[in-house]
Design a protein around this motif. Structure first.
Motif, mmCIF file in Angstrom:
data_model
loop_
_atom_site.group_PDB
_atom_site.id
_atom_site.type_symbol
_atom_site.label_atom_id
_atom_site.label_comp_id
_atom_site.label_asym_id
_atom_site.label_seq_id
_atom_site.Cartn_x
_atom_site.Cartn_y
_atom_site.Cartn_z
ATOM 1 N N ASN A 143 0.826 -1.211 0.000
ATOM 2 C CA ASN A 143 0.000 0.000 0.000
ATOM 3 C C ASN A 143 0.862 1.264 0.000
ATOM 4 O OD1 ASN A 143 -2.918 -1.032 0.433
ATOM 5 N ND2 ASN A 143 -1.682 -2.201 1.890
ATOM 6 N N LYS A 144 1.926 1.231 -0.776
ATOM 7 C CA LYS A 144 2.871 2.355 -0.824
ATOM 8 C C LYS A 144 2.201 3.669 -1.211
ATOM 9 C CE LYS A 144 5.726 -0.399 -3.257
ATOM 10 N NZ LYS A 144 6.852 -0.795 -4.088
ATOM 11 N N ASP A 145 1.205 3.591 -2.067
ATOM 12 C CA ASP A 145 0.543 4.821 -2.516
ATOM 13 C C ASP A 145 -0.276 5.467 -1.404
ATOM 14 O OD1 ASP A 145 -0.936 2.414 -2.792
ATOM 15 O OD2 ASP A 145 -2.460 3.470 -3.969
ATOM 16 N N ILE A 146 -0.726 4.693 -0.430
ATOM 17 C CA ILE A 146 -1.523 5.229 0.686
ATOM 18 C C ILE A 146 -0.619 5.757 1.799
ATOM 19 C CG2 ILE A 146 -3.269 4.632 2.428
ATOM 20 C CD1 ILE A 146 -4.206 2.415 0.531
ATOM 21 N N TYR A 147 0.588 5.245 1.879
ATOM 22 C CA TYR A 147 1.526 5.624 2.943
ATOM 23 C C TYR A 147 2.818 6.177 2.332
ATOM 24 C CZ TYR A 147 -1.661 2.929 5.816
ATOM 25 O OH TYR A 147 -2.782 2.459 6.445
ATOM 26 N N GLU A 149 4.796 8.295 3.445
ATOM 27 C CA GLU A 149 5.836 8.446 4.471
ATOM 28 C C GLU A 149 6.671 7.172 4.591
ATOM 29 O OE1 GLU A 149 1.981 10.471 5.660
ATOM 30 O OE2 GLU A 149 2.549 8.418 5.167
ATOM 31 N N TRP A 150 6.072 6.041 4.327
ATOM 32 C CA TRP A 150 6.777 4.761 4.369
ATOM 33 C C TRP A 150 7.764 4.652 3.214
ATOM 34 C CZ3 TRP A 150 8.242 0.776 7.109
ATOM 35 C CH2 TRP A 150 8.626 -0.405 6.498
ATOM 36 N N ASN A 151 7.387 5.140 2.050
ATOM 37 C CA ASN A 151 8.261 5.062 0.876
ATOM 38 C C ASN A 151 9.610 5.707 1.139
ATOM 39 O OD1 ASN A 151 6.308 3.752 -0.615
ATOM 40 N ND2 ASN A 151 5.491 5.644 -1.475
ATOM 41 N N SER A 152 9.615 6.849 1.803
ATOM 42 C CA SER A 152 10.877 7.535 2.056
ATOM 43 C C SER A 152 11.719 6.785 3.079
ATOM 44 C CB SER A 152 10.619 8.966 2.536
ATOM 45 O OG SER A 152 9.947 8.955 3.777
ATOM 46 N N HIS A 153 11.073 6.023 3.955
ATOM 47 C CA HIS A 153 11.805 5.282 4.994
ATOM 48 C C HIS A 153 12.407 3.994 4.460
ATOM 49 C CE1 HIS A 153 12.746 3.078 8.630
ATOM 50 N NE2 HIS A 153 11.859 2.159 8.329
ATOM 51 N N CYS A 154 11.616 3.250 3.694
ATOM 52 C CA CYS A 154 12.041 1.902 3.327
ATOM 53 C C CYS A 154 12.817 1.831 2.029
ATOM 54 C CB CYS A 154 10.832 0.977 3.249
ATOM 55 S SG CYS A 154 9.827 1.227 1.782
ATOM 56 N N ASN A 155 12.872 2.930 1.278
ATOM 57 C CA ASN A 155 13.543 2.902 -0.021
ATOM 58 C C ASN A 155 12.940 1.791 -0.875
ATOM 59 O OD1 ASN A 155 15.274 3.690 -2.016
ATOM 60 N ND2 ASN A 155 17.074 2.702 -1.128
ATOM 61 N N ASN A 157 11.500 1.523 -3.655
ATOM 62 C CA ASN A 157 11.662 1.422 -5.101
ATOM 63 C C ASN A 157 12.897 0.635 -5.508
ATOM 64 O OD1 ASN A 157 9.350 2.914 -5.503
ATOM 65 N ND2 ASN A 157 10.462 4.843 -5.374
ATOM 66 N N SER A 158 13.873 0.503 -4.609
ATOM 67 C CA SER A 158 15.107 -0.160 -5.010
ATOM 68 C C SER A 158 15.347 -1.494 -4.306
ATOM 69 C CB SER A 158 16.296 0.760 -4.752
ATOM 70 O OG SER A 158 16.443 0.977 -3.371
#
Length: 182
Positions: A143-147, A149-155, A157-158
């Motif tokens: 659910n990356k699109d809903i959170y 803030e999580w995307n920036s923490h967990c990286n 995309n890579s």
């Protein structure tokens, strides 16, 4: 930013109703464990940005979350915090430090368990915490699109998470493995 007055994301009843910790334990003996679990583990697991958003919403809602944060909290964070707090308390909850030194607390009509048994309880709560944590990571990745803030923490995309292993998407694991064997 967390301060000395960081509000707890759990009520006393949440901990005593969902663990083997009895309701007659002095609340001051386990509240600091809740605080430690929250600041040292939950904050790291969520990432500072998502943790701050969750904590801010929790405080402004007087302990009531709605929408996306409610789902995250009720399905993962709350249970993670309950079990990590219990794990931390069980590790040293039987001990008391006072002017007379360090003593082990024991009631008159009970027998203290051995350290080996205590360790088994600690491991049990740690395992449950880890299970909830893995469920949360999967949920947030799905659910990356809903959170955001999580995307920036967990990286996200890579990297991809595979059974506890973190594998960079850009690396060919087989090539690396074959090079190491030569």
């Amino acid at each position: 930013m967390a301060t000395a007055s960081t509000p707890l994301l759990l009520s006393d009843e949440d901990l005593t109703r969902n663990t083997i910790l009895g309701g007659n334990i002095d609340k001051d003996r386990y509240r600091y464990k809740i605080k430690t679990a929250q600041k040292r583990f939950i904050k790291k697991d969520l990432g500072k940005e998502l943790y701050d958003v969750l904590l801010s919403a929790y405080v402004s809602g007087n302990g009531v979350l709605t929408g996306r944060l409610s789902e995250l909290y009720e399905d993962s964070v709350k249970d993670m915090l309950i079990h990590k707090s219990a794990e931390l308390y069980l590790f040293d909850g039987a001990y008391m430090v006072s002017d007379n030194g360090i003593s082990k607390i024991q009631s008159d009509n009970s027998v203290s368990i051995e350290q080996k048994e205590t360790n088994l309880l600690v491991i049990q709560y740690r395992t449950i915490y880890d299970d909830y944590k893995q469920d949360m990571i999967k949920f947030l990745n799905d659910n990356k699109d809903i959170y955001p803030e999580w995307n920036s923490h967990c990286n996200c995309n890579s990297r991809r998470y595979t059974g506890g292993w973190i594998i960079d998407k850009n690396k060919n694991v087989n090539d690396s493995w074959n090079r190491n064997l030569r």
